[in-house]
Design a protein around this motif. Sequence first.
Motif, PDB file in Angstrom:
ATOM      1  N   GLN A   1       0.850  -1.187   0.000  1.00 43.76           N
ATOM      2  CA  GLN A   1       0.000   0.000   0.000  1.00 43.76           C
ATOM      3  C   GLN A   1       0.886   1.237   0.000  1.00 43.76           C
ATOM      4  OE1 GLN A   1      -3.660  -0.027   2.336  1.00 43.76           O
ATOM      5  NE2 GLN A   1      -3.006   1.920   3.291  1.00 43.76           N
ATOM      6  N   VAL A   2       0.526   2.231  -0.833  1.00 40.06           N
ATOM      7  CA  VAL A   2       1.308   3.460  -0.934  1.00 40.06           C
ATOM      8  C   VAL A   2       0.371   4.658  -0.825  1.00 40.06           C
ATOM      9  CG1 VAL A   2       3.096   2.381  -2.359  1.00 40.06           C
ATOM     10  CG2 VAL A   2       1.158   3.491  -3.462  1.00 40.06           C
ATOM     11  N   ARG A   3       0.933   5.790  -0.429  1.00 48.61           N
ATOM     12  CA  ARG A   3       0.177   7.054  -0.413  1.00 48.61           C
ATOM     13  C   ARG A   3       0.623   7.870  -1.629  1.00 48.61           C
ATOM     14  NH1 ARG A   3      -2.831   9.586   3.279  1.00 48.61           N
ATOM     15  NH2 ARG A   3      -2.200   8.119   4.917  1.00 48.61           N
ATOM     16  N   LEU A   4      -0.357   8.237  -2.426  1.00 54.70           N
ATOM     17  CA  LEU A   4      -0.066   8.993  -3.627  1.00 54.70           C
ATOM     18  C   LEU A   4       0.215  10.452  -3.284  1.00 54.70           C
ATOM     19  CD1 LEU A   4      -2.850   7.447  -5.901  1.00 54.70           C
ATOM     20  CD2 LEU A   4      -0.434   6.793  -5.771  1.00 54.70           C
ATOM     21  N   SER A   5       0.710  11.178  -4.275  1.00 59.32           N
ATOM     22  CA  SER A   5       1.085  12.577  -4.024  1.00 59.32           C
ATOM     23  C   SER A   5      -0.107  13.454  -3.668  1.00 59.32           C
ATOM     24  CB  SER A   5       1.781  13.152  -5.268  1.00 59.32           C
ATOM     25  OG  SER A   5       0.930  13.078  -6.410  1.00 59.32           O
ATOM     26  N   GLY A   6      -1.327  13.050  -4.089  1.00 59.56           N
ATOM     27  CA  GLY A   6      -2.511  13.822  -3.744  1.00 59.56           C
ATOM     28  C   GLY A   6      -3.135  13.412  -2.419  1.00 59.56           C
ATOM     29  N   GLY A   7      -2.494  12.456  -1.698  1.00 63.95           N
ATOM     30  CA  GLY A   7      -3.000  11.998  -0.411  1.00 63.95           C
ATOM     31  C   GLY A   7      -3.818  10.727  -0.511  1.00 63.95           C
ATOM     32  N   GLU A   8      -4.261  10.324  -1.706  1.00 68.87           N
ATOM     33  CA  GLU A   8      -5.045   9.101  -1.858  1.00 68.87           C
ATOM     34  C   GLU A   8      -4.160   7.880  -1.541  1.00 68.87           C
ATOM     35  OE1 GLU A   8      -4.479  11.233  -4.244  1.00 68.87           O
ATOM     36  OE2 GLU A   8      -6.366  12.188  -4.836  1.00 68.87           O
ATOM     37  N   LEU A   9      -4.849   6.789  -1.189  1.00 74.40           N
ATOM     38  CA  LEU A   9      -4.161   5.530  -0.877  1.00 74.40           C
ATOM     39  C   LEU A   9      -4.442   4.521  -1.977  1.00 74.40           C
ATOM     40  CD1 LEU A   9      -4.996   5.211   2.946  1.00 74.40           C
ATOM     41  CD2 LEU A   9      -2.864   6.016   1.917  1.00 74.40           C
ATOM     42  N   LEU A  10      -3.385   3.791  -2.379  1.00 76.18           N
ATOM     43  CA  LEU A  10      -3.527   2.754  -3.395  1.00 76.18           C
ATOM     44  C   LEU A  10      -2.930   1.456  -2.860  1.00 76.18           C
ATOM     45  CD1 LEU A  10      -4.196   1.759  -6.265  1.00 76.18           C
ATOM     46  CD2 LEU A  10      -1.918   2.577  -6.979  1.00 76.18           C
ATOM     47  N   PHE A  11      -3.751   0.406  -2.880  1.00 77.17           N
ATOM     48  CA  PHE A  11      -3.270  -0.934  -2.462  1.00 77.17           C
ATOM     49  C   PHE A  11      -3.295  -1.858  -3.673  1.00 77.17           C
ATOM     50  CE2 PHE A  11      -3.972  -5.298  -1.198  1.00 77.17           C
ATOM     51  CZ  PHE A  11      -3.009  -5.491  -0.220  1.00 77.17           C
ATOM     52  N   VAL A  12      -2.182  -2.529  -3.885  1.00 73.88           N
ATOM     53  CA  VAL A  12      -2.070  -3.541  -4.946  1.00 73.88           C
ATOM     54  C   VAL A  12      -1.559  -4.830  -4.308  1.00 73.88           C
ATOM     55  CG1 VAL A  12      -1.029  -4.196  -7.139  1.00 73.88           C
ATOM     56  CG2 VAL A  12      -1.577  -1.795  -6.694  1.00 73.88           C
ATOM     57  N   GLY A  13      -2.291  -5.916  -4.529  1.00 79.52           N
ATOM     58  CA  GLY A  13      -1.894  -7.200  -3.969  1.00 79.52           C
ATOM     59  C   GLY A  13      -2.063  -8.324  -4.963  1.00 79.52           C
ATOM     60  N   GLU A  14      -1.727  -9.521  -4.513  1.00 82.38           N
ATOM     61  CA  GLU A  14      -1.853 -10.690  -5.389  1.00 82.38           C
ATOM     62  C   GLU A  14      -2.296 -11.887  -4.549  1.00 82.38           C
ATOM     63  OE1 GLU A  14       0.656 -13.536  -8.510  1.00 82.38           O
ATOM     64  OE2 GLU A  14       1.619 -11.804  -7.577  1.00 82.38           O
ATOM     65  N   ASP A  15      -3.259 -12.595  -5.105  1.00 84.90           N
ATOM     66  CA  ASP A  15      -3.718 -13.834  -4.486  1.00 84.90           C
ATOM     67  C   ASP A  15      -2.680 -14.916  -4.818  1.00 84.90           C
ATOM     68  OD1 ASP A  15      -4.913 -16.080  -3.566  1.00 84.90           O
ATOM     69  OD2 ASP A  15      -6.708 -15.943  -4.835  1.00 84.90           O
ATOM     70  N   ILE A  16      -1.951 -15.355  -3.791  1.00 83.18           N
ATOM     71  CA  ILE A  16      -0.919 -16.388  -4.013  1.00 83.18           C
ATOM     72  C   ILE A  16      -1.419 -17.747  -3.533  1.00 83.18           C
ATOM     73  CG2 ILE A  16       1.019 -14.771  -3.948  1.00 83.18           C
ATOM     74  CD1 ILE A  16       1.450 -15.513  -1.050  1.00 83.18           C
ATOM     75  N   GLY A  17      -2.732 -17.939  -3.646  1.00 87.87           N
ATOM     76  CA  GLY A  17      -3.291 -19.229  -3.241  1.00 87.87           C
ATOM     77  C   GLY A  17      -2.749 -20.372  -4.062  1.00 87.87           C
ATOM     78  N   ASP A  18      -2.581 -20.147  -5.402  1.00 87.00           N
ATOM     79  CA  ASP A  18      -2.011 -21.209  -6.236  1.00 87.00           C
ATOM     80  C   ASP A  18      -0.600 -21.563  -5.768  1.00 87.00           C
ATOM     81  OD1 ASP A  18      -4.310 -21.289  -7.702  1.00 87.00           O
ATOM     82  OD2 ASP A  18      -3.548 -19.971  -9.301  1.00 87.00           O
ATOM     83  N   THR A  19       0.167 -20.528  -5.441  1.00 87.12           N
ATOM     84  CA  THR A  19       1.518 -20.785  -4.934  1.00 87.12           C
ATOM     85  C   THR A  19       1.486 -21.540  -3.615  1.00 87.12           C
ATOM     86  OG1 THR A  19       2.324 -18.768  -5.997  1.00 87.12           O
ATOM     87  CG2 THR A  19       3.666 -19.674  -4.229  1.00 87.12           C
ATOM     88  N   GLU A  20       0.530 -21.147  -2.744  1.00 88.00           N
ATOM     89  CA  GLU A  20       0.405 -21.831  -1.453  1.00 88.00           C
ATOM     90  C   GLU A  20       0.035 -23.297  -1.653  1.00 88.00           C
ATOM     91  OE1 GLU A  20      -1.798 -21.132   2.844  1.00 88.00           O
ATOM     92  OE2 GLU A  20      -2.703 -20.375   0.997  1.00 88.00           O
ATOM     93  N   ARG A  21      -0.899 -23.529  -2.588  1.00 90.32           N
ATOM     94  CA  ARG A  21      -1.276 -24.929  -2.854  1.00 90.32           C
ATOM     95  C   ARG A  21      -0.100 -25.717  -3.438  1.00 90.32           C
ATOM     96  NH1 ARG A  21      -6.072 -22.128  -3.843  1.00 90.32           N
ATOM     97  NH2 ARG A  21      -5.500 -21.664  -6.017  1.00 90.32           N
ATOM     98  N   TYR A  22       0.674 -25.022  -4.282  1.00 90.86           N
ATOM     99  CA  TYR A  22       1.861 -25.693  -4.829  1.00 90.86           C
ATOM    100  C   TYR A  22       2.853 -26.041  -3.715  1.00 90.86           C
ATOM    101  CZ  TYR A  22       6.596 -25.829  -6.736  1.00 90.86           C
ATOM    102  OH  TYR A  22       7.889 -26.177  -6.999  1.00 90.86           O
TER     103      TYR A  22
END
Length: 469
Positions: A135-156
């Motif tokens: 999660q990062v705070r943008l220059s205008g104060g907004e928050l952006l979260f980027v993630g990934e579902d690693i369930g396939d990796t966990e199952r592997y």
Amino acid sequence: MKLPSLFRRTPFRLTLLFLALFAAVAAAVLAYVYVASASEARTRAERGVRGELEILTAVYRTRGFDALNRAVIDRTLTGGPYLYLLMEPDGTKITGNLTTSPIQDFQGPRQWETFRFTDTDPEGRVVRTQSMGVQVRLSGGELLFVGEDIGDTERYLNRLTQALWGAMAMVVVLGVGGGLLVSRNVERAMGRLNRVVVAVQEGDLKVRAEVRGNGDELDELGQGLNLMLDRLEASMASIRHAGDAIAHDLRSPLTRMRAKLEVSLIDAEAGRMDGVEAVQVALDEADNLLKTFNAVLAIARLESAGGRTPDPTRFDAADLAADMAELYEPAGEDKGLEFSAEIEQGLTVEANRPFLAQALANIIDNAIKYTPTGGAVVLRARRRSSGEVEFSVTDTGPGVPPEDRERVIQRFVRLDNSRTEPGSGLGLSLVGAVMEAHGGRIQLDEGPGEFGGQGPGLRVALILPAAEA
């Protein structure tokens, strides 16, 4: 409480040791595989999240908030493993496929988090899968979260873990089997060696360890044990032979001494010899007996050496030959013989000097004793073309017939032409024993030929191996 006999046996202990070592190595390998796989999966997921984040922040920098919002909506509708959430500065959701941010206590400006993501599978069942994001705070104060579902990796990774546990079980089974196989082989080999040791303890020196021909440590141990037993058997045989030889060899001198003492006693009683002469005869016979006894002991000691030089030293054989020539030249002159010496210099040998001196003394003494007056005796010391060192004594006496030259080296053998001379017949026997102990040889040949009708003469050579540099 005593452990069962199985646990106290060497094979079981060896099996446990083998299994422990095998399992430790296998566990280390499997652990490395798991850690490397998990690390690679996590690195790949982080790389994907960073890529998405860089794309979205670049859209925000170049085209503004509205373009970023449309990009997040497009990515959310497209689907895939990524999770998005665009929020107001206070954390209120603007758009994305997450309701709330998994990072509740955001410290900024950038923060990573691993969390459980709740979703539904195609059959409508609720599932919770492992996820990670930033999660990062943008220059205008907004928050952006980027993630990934690693369930396939966990199952592997779960499948990998199960496979590794299965592999570990196979390792244990193979380790137990291999340990039992190795320990049983070791037990059988050690059992054979132990039976040899027990047999030797019970007095059987003929038994030998079995050498399988594998060239491993057990074969080396068996070969070493066999070599030790060979030397032990040879030493014991030599000791027994020495005892038998002493008893047998001294019987005749003792009998002769007793007979002479009886004759001396009869002569003394008859007035043909006084008591002093009788005592002198007894002393002379005792001296001869002691010489015989010492010669037999010296031969026994040399034979028990098993072909090894007793107490060897390095010295110049030329000096020894010169000393012997100086010692025996007066004796030759007293008998009317021409005694000479031809000695090369620098004849280094590794030998027992007293024994070698005794051997030289014996052959020089024999040459002087059996060469008639007017004859000649020559002592030579030289280096042969083979590098060996040779002592030789050549006389102009009656010599020894070719058919008797091997026999005269045996104990108590005296030829007919030597019966009139004093001696026990052990001189050349001792010389032969000295040569054998030094790895050399004695060689008897015809002398210079007929000399004044006395005989062909005799040449006795003592040949020693050259000393190693």
